[in-house]
Motif scaffolding. Structure first.
Motif, PDB file in Angstrom:
ATOM      1  N   ASP A 117      10.597  14.817 -35.589  1.00  0.00           N
ATOM      2  CA  ASP A 117       9.582  14.040 -36.300  1.00  0.00           C
ATOM      3  C   ASP A 117       8.468  13.671 -35.323  1.00  0.00           C
ATOM      4  O   ASP A 117       8.479  12.587 -34.726  1.00  0.00           O
ATOM      5  CB  ASP A 117      10.193  12.786 -36.916  1.00  0.00           C
ATOM      6  CG  ASP A 117       9.269  12.106 -37.919  1.00  0.00           C
ATOM      7  OD1 ASP A 117       8.046  12.222 -37.766  1.00  0.00           O
ATOM      8  OD2 ASP A 117       9.770  11.449 -38.857  1.00  0.00           O
ATOM      9  N   PRO A 118       7.495  14.568 -35.135  1.00  0.00           N
ATOM     10  CA  PRO A 118       6.444  14.304 -34.148  1.00  0.00           C
ATOM     11  C   PRO A 118       5.686  13.012 -34.398  1.00  0.00           C
ATOM     12  O   PRO A 118       5.416  12.261 -33.448  1.00  0.00           O
ATOM     13  CB  PRO A 118       5.532  15.526 -34.278  1.00  0.00           C
ATOM     14  CG  PRO A 118       6.389  16.606 -34.832  1.00  0.00           C
ATOM     15  CD  PRO A 118       7.358  15.904 -35.737  1.00  0.00           C
ATOM     16  N   ARG A 119       5.332  12.731 -35.635  1.00  0.00           N
ATOM     17  CA  ARG A 119       4.551  11.529 -35.909  1.00  0.00           C
ATOM     18  C   ARG A 119       5.324  10.268 -35.525  1.00  0.00           C
ATOM     19  O   ARG A 119       4.791   9.372 -34.845  1.00  0.00           O
ATOM     20  CB  ARG A 119       4.156  11.457 -37.381  1.00  0.00           C
ATOM     21  CG  ARG A 119       3.372  10.187 -37.751  1.00  0.00           C
ATOM     22  CD  ARG A 119       3.075  10.115 -39.241  1.00  0.00           C
ATOM     23  NE  ARG A 119       2.218  11.206 -39.646  1.00  0.00           N
ATOM     24  CZ  ARG A 119       0.893  11.191 -39.550  1.00  0.00           C
ATOM     25  NH1 ARG A 119       0.278  10.122 -39.036  1.00  0.00           N
ATOM     26  NH2 ARG A 119       0.181  12.223 -39.958  1.00  0.00           N
ATOM     27  N   ALA A 120       6.580  10.186 -35.935  1.00  0.00           N
ATOM     28  CA  ALA A 120       7.375   8.989 -35.660  1.00  0.00           C
ATOM     29  C   ALA A 120       7.570   8.794 -34.166  1.00  0.00           C
ATOM     30  O   ALA A 120       7.434   7.682 -33.646  1.00  0.00           O
ATOM     31  CB  ALA A 120       8.724   9.070 -36.367  1.00  0.00           C
ATOM     32  N   MET A 165      19.986   9.637 -18.765  1.00  0.00           N
ATOM     33  CA  MET A 165      18.637   9.439 -19.271  1.00  0.00           C
ATOM     34  C   MET A 165      18.634   9.237 -20.783  1.00  0.00           C
ATOM     35  O   MET A 165      17.909   8.387 -21.314  1.00  0.00           O
ATOM     36  CB  MET A 165      17.760  10.622 -18.886  1.00  0.00           C
ATOM     37  CG  MET A 165      17.629  10.871 -17.404  1.00  0.00           C
ATOM     38  SD  MET A 165      16.753   9.552 -16.536  1.00  0.00           S
ATOM     39  CE  MET A 165      15.082   9.950 -16.990  1.00  0.00           C
ATOM     40  N   ALA A 166      19.449  10.011 -21.502  1.00  0.00           N
ATOM     41  CA  ALA A 166      19.471   9.922 -22.961  1.00  0.00           C
ATOM     42  C   ALA A 166      19.906   8.552 -23.439  1.00  0.00           C
ATOM     43  O   ALA A 166      19.486   8.083 -24.504  1.00  0.00           O
ATOM     44  CB  ALA A 166      20.385  11.006 -23.530  1.00  0.00           C
ATOM     45  N   ALA A 167      20.750   7.879 -22.656  1.00  0.00           N
ATOM     46  CA  ALA A 167      21.200   6.543 -23.031  1.00  0.00           C
ATOM     47  C   ALA A 167      20.055   5.525 -23.003  1.00  0.00           C
ATOM     48  O   ALA A 167      20.181   4.431 -23.564  1.00  0.00           O
ATOM     49  CB  ALA A 167      22.323   6.092 -22.089  1.00  0.00           C
ATOM     50  N   ARG A 168      18.941   5.898 -22.379  1.00  0.00           N
ATOM     51  CA  ARG A 168      17.806   4.990 -22.235  1.00  0.00           C
ATOM     52  C   ARG A 168      16.590   5.416 -23.051  1.00  0.00           C
ATOM     53  O   ARG A 168      15.524   4.816 -22.949  1.00  0.00           O
ATOM     54  CB  ARG A 168      17.417   4.876 -20.747  1.00  0.00           C
ATOM     55  CG  ARG A 168      18.493   4.223 -19.897  1.00  0.00           C
ATOM     56  CD  ARG A 168      18.368   4.591 -18.428  1.00  0.00           C
ATOM     57  NE  ARG A 168      19.281   3.821 -17.594  1.00  0.00           N
ATOM     58  CZ  ARG A 168      20.580   4.073 -17.460  1.00  0.00           C
ATOM     59  NH1 ARG A 168      21.112   5.101 -18.112  1.00  0.00           N
ATOM     60  NH2 ARG A 168      21.341   3.322 -16.685  1.00  0.00           N
ATOM     61  N   LYS A 169      16.737   6.444 -23.871  1.00  0.00           N
ATOM     62  CA  LYS A 169      15.563   6.986 -24.578  1.00  0.00           C
ATOM     63  C   LYS A 169      15.116   6.058 -25.706  1.00  0.00           C
ATOM     64  O   LYS A 169      15.907   5.305 -26.280  1.00  0.00           O
ATOM     65  CB  LYS A 169      15.894   8.369 -25.138  1.00  0.00           C
ATOM     66  CG  LYS A 169      16.875   8.376 -26.301  1.00  0.00           C
ATOM     67  CD  LYS A 169      17.115   9.803 -26.789  1.00  0.00           C
ATOM     68  CE  LYS A 169      18.037   9.815 -28.004  1.00  0.00           C
ATOM     69  NZ  LYS A 169      18.243  11.195 -28.505  1.00  0.00           N
ATOM     70  N   ILE A 170      13.819   6.144 -25.997  1.00  0.00           N
ATOM     71  CA  ILE A 170      13.292   5.389 -27.136  1.00  0.00           C
ATOM     72  C   ILE A 170      13.635   6.151 -28.410  1.00  0.00           C
ATOM     73  O   ILE A 170      13.873   7.357 -28.404  1.00  0.00           O
ATOM     74  CB  ILE A 170      11.769   5.192 -27.026  1.00  0.00           C
ATOM     75  CG1 ILE A 170      11.039   6.539 -26.986  1.00  0.00           C
ATOM     76  CG2 ILE A 170      11.419   4.349 -25.803  1.00  0.00           C
ATOM     77  CD1 ILE A 170       9.521   6.387 -27.051  1.00  0.00           C
ATOM     78  N   THR A 171      13.681   5.413 -29.514  1.00  0.00           N
ATOM     79  CA  THR A 171      14.000   6.018 -30.798  1.00  0.00           C
ATOM     80  C   THR A 171      12.991   5.548 -31.842  1.00  0.00           C
ATOM     81  O   THR A 171      12.216   4.631 -31.631  1.00  0.00           O
ATOM     82  CB  THR A 171      15.417   5.625 -31.261  1.00  0.00           C
ATOM     83  OG1 THR A 171      15.511   4.193 -31.372  1.00  0.00           O
ATOM     84  CG2 THR A 171      16.469   6.131 -30.290  1.00  0.00           C
ATOM     85  N   ALA A 172      13.016   6.221 -32.979  1.00  0.00           N
ATOM     86  CA  ALA A 172      12.189   5.831 -34.123  1.00  0.00           C
ATOM     87  C   ALA A 172      13.007   6.059 -35.372  1.00  0.00           C
ATOM     88  O   ALA A 172      14.010   6.796 -35.359  1.00  0.00           O
ATOM     89  CB  ALA A 172      10.899   6.655 -34.164  1.00  0.00           C
ATOM     90  N   ASN A 173      12.613   5.466 -36.461  1.00  0.00           N
ATOM     91  CA  ASN A 173      13.307   5.660 -37.725  1.00  0.00           C
ATOM     92  C   ASN A 173      12.813   6.935 -38.379  1.00  0.00           C
ATOM     93  O   ASN A 173      11.669   7.012 -38.818  1.00  0.00           O
ATOM     94  CB  ASN A 173      13.056   4.468 -38.662  1.00  0.00           C
ATOM     95  CG  ASN A 173      13.654   3.187 -38.135  1.00  0.00           C
ATOM     96  OD1 ASN A 173      14.751   3.200 -37.577  1.00  0.00           O
ATOM     97  ND2 ASN A 173      12.949   2.076 -38.316  1.00  0.00           N
ATOM     98  N   PHE A 174      13.687   7.949 -38.412  1.00  0.00           N
ATOM     99  CA  PHE A 174      13.301   9.225 -39.015  1.00  0.00           C
ATOM    100  C   PHE A 174      13.402   9.144 -40.536  1.00  0.00           C
ATOM    101  O   PHE A 174      14.242   8.467 -41.065  1.00  0.00           O
ATOM    102  CB  PHE A 174      14.197  10.349 -38.483  1.00  0.00           C
ATOM    103  CG  PHE A 174      14.038  10.570 -37.021  1.00  0.00           C
ATOM    104  CD1 PHE A 174      12.800  10.910 -36.499  1.00  0.00           C
ATOM    105  CD2 PHE A 174      15.102  10.440 -36.150  1.00  0.00           C
ATOM    106  CE1 PHE A 174      12.642  11.123 -35.143  1.00  0.00           C
ATOM    107  CE2 PHE A 174      14.947  10.669 -34.808  1.00  0.00           C
ATOM    108  CZ  PHE A 174      13.717  11.003 -34.300  1.00  0.00           C
TER     109      PHE A 174
END
Length: 236
Positions: free
Chosen positions: A151-154, A227-236
């Motif tokens: 989801d590029p926009r999110a 690193m993945a444990a610290r990644k930012i997320t968004a609501n897809f």
């Protein structure tokens, strides 16, 4: 704002540079330390002479050029940051780390370099640079290329929010073809991204790897997971 985007090979780094370049308000710098890295290591990469000639001989001069940029996006390869490459500029940047699952990186990279080593794919170097930013008292940001493709926009909105930059729809697409800020090595490596006008769609299942490729993936996986444990997320 100076954004230092830290990635390894076979990631979304060039497409992400194009996304920021298409904003219209940032200067883009493509792998500024590539020339000094080749000079220091003696590695025989494609277009070695042209790459070295395209960058100042002194890595300190490269660093000074980065600091002088007032509103810029720097695309960096983690494996370039060897002894002799200065890091002082990182204190003057927002440092973002672009990650990708090592199975995907290794599957792609070993097609061209079957004997690739852990140093070539840069996962350990990425974690070391992340820890370096923390030691500076700064807050690094981690984003996963798989999430961007999903989801590029999110995810670009989430990234802009995380670094204090306004998101714009211009980041979701770009004109096909070479860009004026491409490194001189673009004819060798950028054919697919030059054919693109936006981010590719979601990735499929992880590749099944065997032998050296499987071993290399297993060696890199703990670094990716940190690193993945610290990644930012968004609501897809």
């Amino acid at each position: 704002m100076r954004i230092a985007m830290w990635s390894g090979p076979r990631n979304l780094s060039t497409a992400l540079m194009y996304a920021f370049g298409n904003r219209g308000d940032m200067t883009c710098v493509d792998e500024p330390f590539y020339g000094p890295y080749l000079r220091l290591t003696g590695l025989d990469h494609p277009m070695r002479d042209e790459i070295i000639a395209s960058r100042p001989e002194s890595p300190v001069e490269v660093e000074q050029n980065l600091i002088s940029d007032q509103h810029a996006y720097h695309k960096h390869m983690c494996q370039h940051m060897i002894d002799g490459i200065p890091r002082g500029f990182m204190e003057h940047c927002v440092n973002v780390f672009l990650i990708r699952h090592p199975a995907r990186v290794v599957a792609s990279f070993t097609k061209e370099y079957p004997q690739a080593t852990a140093a070539d794919i840069g996962f350990a170097a990425q974690v070391e640079l992340y820890d370096h930013v923390l030691a500076l008292g700064r807050t690094p940001v981690v984003i996963d290329s798989a999430d961007i493709r999903a989801d590029p926009r999110a995810m670009l909105t989430a990234l802009c929010d995380a670094i204090g930059l306004d998101f714009t729809d211009r980041m979701l697409s770009w004109p096909a073809g070479p860009k004026p800020y491409d490194g001189v090595w673009a004819p060798v490596w950028y054919a697919s991204v030059h054919a693109s006008t936006g981010f590719a769609g979601p990735e499929g299942p992880l590749p099944d790897l065997t032998g050296h490729a499987a071993d290399l993936t297993a060696e890199a996986l703990p670094y990716y997971e940190k690193m993945a444990a610290r990644k930012i997320t968004a609501n897809f």
